[in-house]
Design an enzyme around this catalytic site. Structure first.
Site, PDB file in Angstrom:
ATOM      1  N   LYS A   1       6.853   1.187   5.736  1.00 14.23           N
ATOM      2  CA  LYS A   1       7.953   0.796   4.857  1.00 14.23           C
ATOM      3  C   LYS A   1       9.269   0.717   5.638  1.00 14.23           C
ATOM      4  O   LYS A   1      10.078  -0.190   5.406  1.00 14.23           O
ATOM      5  CB  LYS A   1       8.083   1.788   3.695  1.00 14.23           C
TER       6      LYS A   1
ATOM      7  N   PRO B   1      -4.386  20.545  -7.198  1.00 12.09           N
ATOM      8  CA  PRO B   1      -4.134  20.428  -5.755  1.00 12.09           C
ATOM      9  C   PRO B   1      -2.643  20.518  -5.428  1.00 12.09           C
ATOM     10  O   PRO B   1      -1.829  19.776  -5.985  1.00 12.09           O
ATOM     11  CB  PRO B   1      -4.675  19.043  -5.414  1.00 12.09           C
ATOM     12  N   VAL B   2      -2.296  21.429  -4.529  1.00 12.11           N
ATOM     13  CA  VAL B   2      -0.916  21.570  -4.069  1.00 12.11           C
ATOM     14  C   VAL B   2      -0.948  21.713  -2.553  1.00 12.11           C
ATOM     15  O   VAL B   2      -1.669  22.562  -2.013  1.00 12.11           O
ATOM     16  CB  VAL B   2      -0.226  22.792  -4.693  1.00 12.11           C
TER      17      VAL B   2
ATOM     18  N   TYR C   1       2.314   5.417   6.135  1.00 11.23           N
ATOM     19  CA  TYR C   1       2.900   4.732   4.986  1.00 11.23           C
ATOM     20  C   TYR C   1       4.406   4.581   5.134  1.00 11.23           C
ATOM     21  O   TYR C   1       4.945   3.473   5.059  1.00 11.23           O
ATOM     22  CB  TYR C   1       2.581   5.494   3.693  1.00 11.23           C
TER      23      TYR C   1
ATOM     24  N   GLU D   1       0.886  -1.165   0.000  1.00  8.46           N
ATOM     25  CA  GLU D   1       0.000   0.000   0.000  1.00  8.46           C
ATOM     26  C   GLU D   1       0.921   1.211   0.000  1.00  8.46           C
ATOM     27  O   GLU D   1       1.818   1.314   0.830  1.00  8.46           O
ATOM     28  CB  GLU D   1      -0.889  -0.003   1.239  1.00  8.46           C
TER      29      GLU D   1
ATOM     30  N   LYS E   1      -1.389  10.025  -8.184  1.00  5.67           N
ATOM     31  CA  LYS E   1      -0.067  10.545  -7.899  1.00  5.67           C
ATOM     32  C   LYS E   1       0.104  11.921  -8.543  1.00  5.67           C
ATOM     33  O   LYS E   1      -0.612  12.288  -9.477  1.00  5.67           O
ATOM     34  CB  LYS E   1       1.013   9.573  -8.395  1.00  5.67           C
TER      35      LYS E   1
ATOM     36  N   THR F   1      11.437   2.809  -0.221  1.00  3.23           N
ATOM     37  CA  THR F   1      11.257   4.199  -0.641  1.00  3.23           C
ATOM     38  C   THR F   1      12.141   5.121   0.175  1.00  3.23           C
ATOM     39  O   THR F   1      12.433   4.843   1.343  1.00  3.23           O
ATOM     40  CB  THR F   1       9.782   4.624  -0.458  1.00  3.23           C
ATOM     41  N   ASP F   2      12.534   6.233  -0.438  1.00  8.21           N
ATOM     42  CA  ASP F   2      13.329   7.205   0.312  1.00  8.21           C
ATOM     43  C   ASP F   2      12.493   7.976   1.320  1.00  8.21           C
ATOM     44  O   ASP F   2      13.023   8.739   2.124  1.00  8.21           O
ATOM     45  CB  ASP F   2      14.061   8.168  -0.628  1.00  8.21           C
ATOM     46  N   GLU F   3      11.164   7.754   1.303  1.00  4.49           N
ATOM     47  CA  GLU F   3      10.316   8.426   2.291  1.00  4.49           C
ATOM     48  C   GLU F   3      10.587   7.934   3.709  1.00  4.49           C
ATOM     49  O   GLU F   3      10.168   8.575   4.678  1.00  4.49           O
ATOM     50  CB  GLU F   3       8.838   8.269   1.928  1.00  4.49           C
TER      51      GLU F   3
END
Length: 271
Positions: free
Chosen positions: A154, A205-206, A150, A84, A189, A125-127
């Site tokens: 990860k 959207p920002v 999320y 997810e 995304k 992920t680099d997140e």
């Protein structure tokens, strides 16, 4: 050589399936996907009929199913894309991310331990590192600092992968990528969302002022990097995969607007 690719009907996993099936026709590739909102069989349509490709529908967190699959297929490698992956969705249902991203990963590794495996590769992920500052890059030695359910899920999965390597001597590797873009991108995304909203005349959207900095990586480059790590990377290592394209979100939005405007102007000039 037989490889199970989990999450292979998703954005990055689907691109990897196209790359791998065509690049290695003498190897067997099994695509395993639960086909949730992020999985799309149309992504894999061009692979149907290939002798070295097979699709299996299933859940990586379903222990009985996974063990039966391993018992039947006897894979040599597992590359785990299944996850997810949307931050906003993780805010609404954190438990779903825990089940798939953490428990699903553990289930896969338990099956790898039971039946033997040459390489288990975790696509991360680099997140897990948090937010990128105005300058510099994430390094493999950057401390983990997840800020959402999320990214926390990860990071937890990564820690389990490394723990299985240390505890059970499992042959594992991890790649942590920056933001991917390219074919088959899921429409919620940033880049495809902005494109679709422009074409449909909707607002763009920002978050906040759009000053969050992200590195952008073309998805096929990411797939080639994963393949290289799986085949030649050191067991137990973490590899960051980036595109050296650091940009603020607001600048990405402006670039997409500019590009679409130029394409539309060129189209008018060709008529």
């Amino acid at each position: 050589m037989k490889t199970i690719v989990t999450g292979g009907a998703g954005f990055i996993g689907g691109n990897f399936m196209h790359f791998a099936v065509n690049a290695y026709p003498n190897e067997e590739w099994i695509c395993l996907d639960k086909l949730t909102y992020a999985g799309n069989m149309e992504t894999l349509q061009a692979l149907e009929g290939k002798k070295n490709y097979k699709f299996v529908k299933g859940d990586i967190a379903d222990r009985e199913f996974i063990f039966d699959l391993f018992r039947t297929e006897k894979p040599d490698r597992v590359i785990n894309f299944a996850a997810e992956s949307h931050v906003d969705r993780s805010l609404k249902d954190p438990e779903l991310f825990l089940r798939t991203n953490v428990l699903g990963t553990v289930c896969l590794m338990d099956a790898c331990r039971e039946f033997g495996i040459e390489r288990y590769h975790q696509v991360s992920t680099d997140e897990v590192y948090g937010s990128l500052g105005d300058t510099g890059y994430f390094m493999e030695t950057t401390p983990l600092c997840p800020h959402s359910p999320y990214s926390a899920s990860k990071a937890s999965a990564d820690m389990f992968v490394l723990a299985y390597h240390d505890t059970y001597h499992m042959p594992v590797s991890i790649t942590r990528c920056s933001n991917n873009y390219g074919p088959y991108h899921f429409p919620e995304k940033l880049i495809p969302l902005i494109i679709n909203n422009i074409l449909e005349g909707k607002k763009l959207p920002v978050y906040g002022k759009g000053e969050n900095v992200r590195d952008w990586l073309y998805v096929e480059d990411h797939c080639k990097a994963i393949d290289l790590v799986v085949r030649e990377g050191r067991v137990g290592e973490v590899y960051n995969v980036g595109g050296h394209n650091e940009m603020k979100n607001i600048d990405i939005v402006k670039l997409v607007i500019k590009t679409i405007r130029e394409l539309m102007d060129n189209d008018k000039n060709l008529r």
